[in-house]
Design a protein around this motif. Sequence first.
Motif: not given
Length: 444
Positions: A131-154
Amino acid sequence: MLRGLPPVHRFLSDPLLAPYEAAVGKSELKRGVIEALDGVRLAGGAGVPSYEHLRAQVVARVERDASRALARVVNATGIVLHTNLGRAPLASAALDAMRPLASGYTNLEFDLDAGERGSRYARATGLLRAVTSADDALVVNNCAAAVLLLLDTFAKEREVVVARNQLIEIGGGFRLPDVLARSGATLVEIGAVNKVYLHDFERALTPRTALVLRAHASNFRIAGFTHDVAPRDLAALGRRAGVPVVEDLGSGALIGLERFGLPHERTVQDALADGIDLVAFSGDKLLGGPQAGIIVGSAALISRMRANPLLRALRIDKIALALLSETLRLYDAGRYRDIPLYAMLGATLDELRSRADRYVRANAKLRAVDATAYVGGGALPQGEVASVALEIRSDAGAGAIASALRRWTTPIVARVERDRVLLDMRTIDPHEDEIVQSALHAIP
Ligand SMILES: *Cc1c(COP(=O)(O)O)cnc(C)c1O
């Protein structure tokens, strides 16, 4: 000591209380009785109230408790994505597909071809890529969790560059500077509240920079004497400097909203086309699906997030995952009109007016008026859509009418505007017209 207080069993065998027992169950009803009797004992005093008086108290308690249970409500506010009313209603197609999955076992983490463990994310990921033509995707509990995971990883113990005009709070205590602090990242604020230039970013990049973070201003606007950096230029700068540029997009539209006469809302595809490395967004805002947090973009970066042990704690549940996949399937099939959010936004004024006229013909207290509906949900503050509302003419007073509607069997949440009660046709599902009509007939 109070004598003459009726025994509990008298209430429990009272035929007039039987409907309440049927509705809330015996133990709930019994609790209501005991509370009412305890109330009399605590009050002390001389007389014992009549049985009928006590029964009325029991009914009031049971009704009060029942009204606190999670219930279907009619959204007549005209705010399509209303966070207090549970954001996006789900598509029937998604709910139908989910039911057999939820009531039995599924191949959630089982590869039927290989007969061994599989990935719970594979289907949703495939659809998101389609649907988005993105190379890859990941799904978590909500967008707040997505931001948290992003910051924690990098970004742990490293620096994150954010422009001052994007240090947002999205409500519910989710404030970007605080989230950054909690994730162990150092916030590097650049620019001014109203003006930010590319060279502000350029100067802030150091070997300690982990990310450049863009946060979508989804619930406010800075207007007037302003300057901002185009996301495309920011992404290009990141590529030159070897620093990932990520975006907390929030609202997550997958289709352009111009087709509904709305201002253009930045879509997930826009962000990817601008060259943003990772885009995070919600499942239950403009996507019109269940609560979920979605990250799309660079496969190399997403595989690092997938390897983060925190992912396990932010995991999306299987029902939400199934609902998300089925909602994405509708986009993939070009059937976005089957998503309630877009059915509501896509209804024409003529359609709304003819429904309103049907109400008006049946009820002399009603008048159809022009109104404005809103996208809402912290998703699109300037998202106004022309609409049609029912105005109730009654001597009862706006507050009393709105409160009576909220207490209807299926509660109806109306809008009160300058002492007028308005029921916006755009957010009332046509299937709910009958419920609303009978409630409006009951109003004095
Ligand atoms: C709504 C929003 C979020 C939070 O999304 P949830 O799915 O509610 O956790 C984060 N960032 C932005 C920009 C948002 O608009």
